[in-house]
Design a protein around this motif. Structure first.
Motif, PDB file in Angstrom:
ATOM      1  N   LYS A 159       5.357  -1.775  -6.062  1.00 41.17           N
ATOM      2  CA  LYS A 159       5.629  -1.025  -7.298  1.00 41.17           C
ATOM      3  C   LYS A 159       4.761  -1.508  -8.427  1.00 41.17           C
ATOM      4  N   THR A 207       0.827  -1.205   0.000  1.00 47.80           N
ATOM      5  CA  THR A 207       0.000   0.000   0.000  1.00 47.80           C
ATOM      6  C   THR A 207       0.862   1.257   0.000  1.00 47.80           C
ATOM      7  N   LYS A 208       0.232   2.385  -0.318  1.00 48.99           N
ATOM      8  CA  LYS A 208       0.940   3.665  -0.269  1.00 48.99           C
ATOM      9  C   LYS A 208       1.377   3.974   1.159  1.00 48.99           C
ATOM     10  N   ASP A 209       0.535   3.634   2.128  1.00 49.80           N
ATOM     11  CA  ASP A 209       0.858   3.896   3.533  1.00 49.80           C
ATOM     12  C   ASP A 209       2.156   3.196   3.933  1.00 49.80           C
ATOM     13  N   THR A 210       2.295   1.934   3.550  1.00 50.61           N
ATOM     14  CA  THR A 210       3.514   1.194   3.864  1.00 50.61           C
ATOM     15  C   THR A 210       4.696   1.770   3.095  1.00 50.61           C
ATOM     16  N   ALA A 211       4.491   2.098   1.824  1.00 54.34           N
ATOM     17  CA  ALA A 211       5.568   2.638   0.990  1.00 54.34           C
ATOM     18  C   ALA A 211       6.106   3.957   1.543  1.00 54.34           C
ATOM     19  N   GLN A 212       5.255   4.727   2.215  1.00 53.94           N
ATOM     20  CA  GLN A 212       5.670   6.025   2.745  1.00 53.94           C
ATOM     21  C   GLN A 212       6.457   5.911   4.048  1.00 53.94           C
ATOM     22  N   LYS A 213       6.442   4.751   4.676  1.00 49.00           N
ATOM     23  CA  LYS A 213       7.185   4.572   5.926  1.00 49.00           C
ATOM     24  C   LYS A 213       8.660   4.355   5.620  1.00 49.00           C
ATOM     25  N   SER A 214       9.504   4.817   6.523  1.00 46.92           N
ATOM     26  CA  SER A 214      10.947   4.671   6.337  1.00 46.92           C
ATOM     27  C   SER A 214      11.364   3.218   6.575  1.00 46.92           C
ATOM     28  N   ARG A 266       9.215  -4.238  -0.395  1.00 39.88           N
ATOM     29  CA  ARG A 266       9.031  -2.913  -1.022  1.00 39.88           C
ATOM     30  C   ARG A 266       8.837  -3.053  -2.527  1.00 39.88           C
ATOM     31  N   GLN A 284      11.433   2.521  10.289  1.00 42.83           N
ATOM     32  CA  GLN A 284      10.127   2.240  10.884  1.00 42.83           C
ATOM     33  C   GLN A 284       9.699   0.805  10.608  1.00 42.83           C
TER      34      GLN A 284
END
Length: 109
Positions: free
Chosen positions: A109, A65-72, A105, A75
């Motif tokens: 994509k 998801t986008k939420d997971t992709a946005q995490k460092s 990750r 994190q």
């Protein structure tokens, strides 16, 4: 001149341990680790195992998801290492956790 610069950059990358074959090996290792340690809940595609969603609920199973992709990475590695909610702490080594995360990750994509 451009050729010299390109060769210098390639030399630096190879000297730093980066090479296309090394990357491919890491991707393969990450996939194998993900399939062994993560896919049971998160699914082979990272979108969640439907059978586990019935048992655990859907929250957190879909990691593509986008939420997971946005995490460092930090994190996400903390979640992998320590667990979170119903997810247990990983028994993978730090390097294995990084490889599995790299593969996870790639699923978004």
């Amino acid at each position: 001149m451009k050729r010299k610069v390109a060769l210098a950059v390639m030399g630096l990358l190879v000297g730093a341990g980066w090479a296309p074959t090394a990357f491919a090996a890491d991707a393969s290792a990450g996939k194998a680790l993900f399939e062994k340690s993560c896919a049971g809940c998160h699914g082979a595609d990272g979108k969640g195992n439907p059978g586990m969603a019935k048992v655990l609920g859907e929250k957190g199973l879909n990691i593509a998801t986008k939420d997971t992709a946005q995490k460092s990475d930090e994190q996400l590695l903390k979640v992998i290492a320590e667990g979170s909610g119903k997810m247990p702490a990983s028994k993978l080594s730090n390097d294995e956790q990084k490889q599995a995360l790299g593969y996870a990750r790639s699923l978004a994509k």
